[in-house]
Enzyme design. Structure first.
Site, PDB file in Angstrom:
ATOM      1  N   CYS A 102       0.846  -1.198   0.000  1.00  0.00           N
ATOM      2  CA  CYS A 102       0.000   0.000   0.000  1.00  0.00           C
ATOM      3  C   CYS A 102       0.883   1.250   0.000  1.00  0.00           C
ATOM      4  CB  CYS A 102      -0.943   0.005   1.205  1.00  0.00           C
ATOM      5  SG  CYS A 102      -2.060   1.419   1.103  1.00  0.00           S
ATOM      6  N   GLY A 203       0.238  -6.551 -12.019  1.00  0.00           N
ATOM      7  CA  GLY A 203       0.462  -5.198 -12.536  1.00  0.00           C
ATOM      8  C   GLY A 203       0.266  -5.127 -14.027  1.00  0.00           C
ATOM      9  N   ASP A 204      -0.769  -4.379 -14.432  1.00  0.00           N
ATOM     10  CA  ASP A 204      -1.024  -4.131 -15.857  1.00  0.00           C
ATOM     11  C   ASP A 204      -1.438  -5.372 -16.638  1.00  0.00           C
ATOM     12  OD1 ASP A 204      -0.388  -1.546 -15.294  1.00  0.00           O
ATOM     13  OD2 ASP A 204       1.604  -1.608 -16.209  1.00  0.00           O
TER      14      ASP A 204
HETATM   15  C1  LIG Z   1      -9.218   0.460  -5.785  1.00  0.00           C
HETATM   16  C2  LIG Z   1      -7.958  -0.310  -5.428  1.00  0.00           C
HETATM   17  C3  LIG Z   1      -7.796  -0.771  -4.140  1.00  0.00           C
HETATM   18  C4  LIG Z   1      -6.663  -1.514  -3.799  1.00  0.00           C
HETATM   19  N1  LIG Z   1      -6.548  -2.026  -2.539  1.00  0.00           N
HETATM   20  C5  LIG Z   1      -5.526  -2.880  -2.241  1.00  0.00           C
HETATM   21  C6  LIG Z   1      -5.491  -3.565  -0.991  1.00  0.00           C
HETATM   22  O1  LIG Z   1      -6.370  -3.447  -0.125  1.00  0.00           O
HETATM   23  N2  LIG Z   1      -4.423  -4.390  -0.766  1.00  0.00           N
HETATM   24  C7  LIG Z   1      -3.435  -4.574  -1.690  1.00  0.00           C
HETATM   25  O2  LIG Z   1      -2.491  -5.343  -1.441  1.00  0.00           O
HETATM   26  N3  LIG Z   1      -3.456  -3.959  -2.880  1.00  0.00           N
HETATM   27  C8  LIG Z   1      -4.490  -3.128  -3.182  1.00  0.00           C
HETATM   28  N4  LIG Z   1      -4.558  -2.559  -4.423  1.00  0.00           N
HETATM   29  C9  LIG Z   1      -3.529  -2.870  -5.430  1.00  0.00           C
HETATM   30  C10 LIG Z   1      -3.970  -4.040  -6.314  1.00  0.00           C
HETATM   31  O3  LIG Z   1      -4.117  -5.221  -5.553  1.00  0.00           O
HETATM   32  C11 LIG Z   1      -2.943  -4.289  -7.448  1.00  0.00           C
HETATM   33  O4  LIG Z   1      -1.708  -4.594  -6.869  1.00  0.00           O
HETATM   34  C12 LIG Z   1      -2.773  -3.091  -8.358  1.00  0.00           C
HETATM   35  O5  LIG Z   1      -4.013  -2.518  -8.718  1.00  0.00           O
HETATM   36  C13 LIG Z   1      -2.011  -3.478  -9.640  1.00  0.00           C
HETATM   37  O6  LIG Z   1      -2.686  -4.479 -10.353  1.00  0.00           O
HETATM   38  P1  LIG Z   1      -3.583  -4.149 -11.677  1.00  0.00           P
HETATM   39  O7  LIG Z   1      -2.687  -3.445 -12.669  1.00  0.00           O
HETATM   40  O8  LIG Z   1      -4.066  -5.474 -12.165  1.00  0.00           O
HETATM   41  O9  LIG Z   1      -4.694  -3.236 -11.208  1.00  0.00           O
HETATM   42  C14 LIG Z   1      -5.663  -1.768  -4.763  1.00  0.00           C
HETATM   43  C15 LIG Z   1      -5.829  -1.274  -6.059  1.00  0.00           C
HETATM   44  C16 LIG Z   1      -6.959  -0.568  -6.407  1.00  0.00           C
HETATM   45  C17 LIG Z   1      -7.120  -0.063  -7.819  1.00  0.00           C
END
Ligand SMILES: Cc1cc2nc3c(=O)[nH]c(=O)nc-3n(C[C@H](O)[C@H](O)[C@H](O)COP(=O)(O)O)c2cc1C
Length: 334
Positions: A102, A203-204
């Site tokens: 985070c 990621g992505d």
């Molecule tokens: C709205 C939102 C809330 C998130 N909350 C958390 C969380 O509670 N814990 C966590 O480890 N990552 C959290 N993330 C990060 C995601 O788990 C992920 O690592 C990040 O979005 C990258 O992946 P993506 O490109 O597939 O979105 C959050 C991301 C978003 C967009």
């Protein structure tokens, strides 16, 4: 296949933990769309220990969601250990995950979230203390580093492994990047090559093809999907199907999207009551409508939703108009 400790997933596709999103209502939809593992939104260790009612309710797991991973965050070993013990004994989650990703200042200034990434020794110390005290497998979700000068992804993942952690999920961004720029998958590959425990790449991953590239080219054991699944659980289903058959299924129809949006809302209402659920649903409704023609017109109405009836009547009226236009267009083509 993806296996974390003794827990075997039926495929390699993982729904990312997302605060404000990954509650039982959405997680169950993700499960129904085939996700091998679903991750819950992060919960504060201290709030668990103070028996904060809202935080304890976030630990609820529906049997149908399993296998499921519950994530806790905190900046001190002692409170993380105690919270992990609580989750271990009092929930039916399969996995306990510790947040080291985070990026939000409110979290990192308490030494929690991505702040852990600056010190592999501290990670080792904390994770081994948690592992010693619980029965469920312990995993860590991390970013690759704090900033470009402090990318300790390999050292940090090795620390998790030495401490007895059962898997790591790696988001290919630094804390400083927040959600900007692109995720660096090469560092995820370096982590995979440096540890023996399962590595989940994140990621992505925006398309089923991205998921396949992550698995084939980076060599990870699982692929974690976050934003691409917002208002779009079909992304999970289409990815699983593509990985299994190499066939790309079409996108859902606009009506199918709204039908699932309403199932989502009804589950949220059961969990939180109509008032809270409908407000929470405003952002989801906008996500479900993403990419649909003319959706800008109802944006303002979405932001004023107060009741289930508002959501249902607005969304179905929009869909009927859209379907009529689509029918007109296809008739004129014929
Ligand atoms: C709205 C939102 C809330 C998130 N909350 C958390 C969380 O509670 N814990 C966590 O480890 N990552 C959290 N993330 C990060 C995601 O788990 C992920 O690592 C990040 O979005 C990258 O992946 P993506 O490109 O597939 O979105 C959050 C991301 C978003 C967009």
């Amino acid at each position: 296949m993806l296996k974390i400790g003794p827990i075997e997933m039926k495929n390699q596709v993982v729904l990312a933990p997302m605060a404000g999103v990954c509650n039982p209502a959405f997680r169950l939809i993700a499960k129904e769309f085939g996700a091998g593992l679903v991750c819950a939104e992060m919960v504060s260790d201290k709030a668990i220990l103070h028996k904060n009612e809202k935080s304890l309710s976030m630990l609820y797991v529906d049997e149908r969601e399993k296998p499921l991973s519950l994530q806790i965050f905190g900046g001190e070993k002692e409170t993380l250990v105690e919270a992990a013990k609580f989750v271990d004994k009092n929930t039916n989650a399969d996995i306990i995950d510790i947040n080291m990703g985070c990026p939000v200042p409110k979290i990192t200034k308490c030494d929690a979230g991505a702040r852990w990434l600056l010190d592999p020794n501290k990670i080792y110390d904390m994770v081994s203390a948690v592992v010693d005290e619980v029965d469920k497998p312990v995993t860590v979700k991390m970013r690759i580093g704090w900033d470009e000068e402090h990318i300790y992804a390999v050292e940090n993942a090795q620390a998790v492994e030495r401490a007895g952690g059962a898997a790591v999920a790696v988001h290919g961004r630094t804390r400083v990047q927040m959600y900007e720029g692109t995720a660096d998958w090469n560092i995820i590959r370096e982590v995979k090559q440096a540890v023996g425990i399962p590595v989940i790449g994140n990621g992505d991953v925006k398309t089923p093809q991205d998921a396949k590239r992550m698995l084939d080219e980076i060599g990870v054991d699982g692929v974690m999907i976050g934003r691409a699944a917002l208002g779009n659980p079909w992304m999970l289903y289409r990815t699983i199907h593509y990985l299994e058959t190499a066939e790309l299924l079409p996108d859902p129809t606009p009506r199918e999207k709204i039908d699932v949006c309403m199932i989502h809302l009804d589950r949220l209402i059961k969990l939180k009551g109509e008032n809270v659920a409908v407000r929470e649903m405003r952002k989801h409704a906008a996500w479900y409508l993403k990419g649909l023609r003319g959706n800008g017109k109802i944006r303002d109405q979405i932001n004023q939703f107060e009741t289930r009836e508002d959501v249902s009547s607005t969304l179905y009226a929009y869909i009927e108009e859209l379907e009529a236009k689509m029918a007109e267009k296809s008739a004129s083509v014929v």
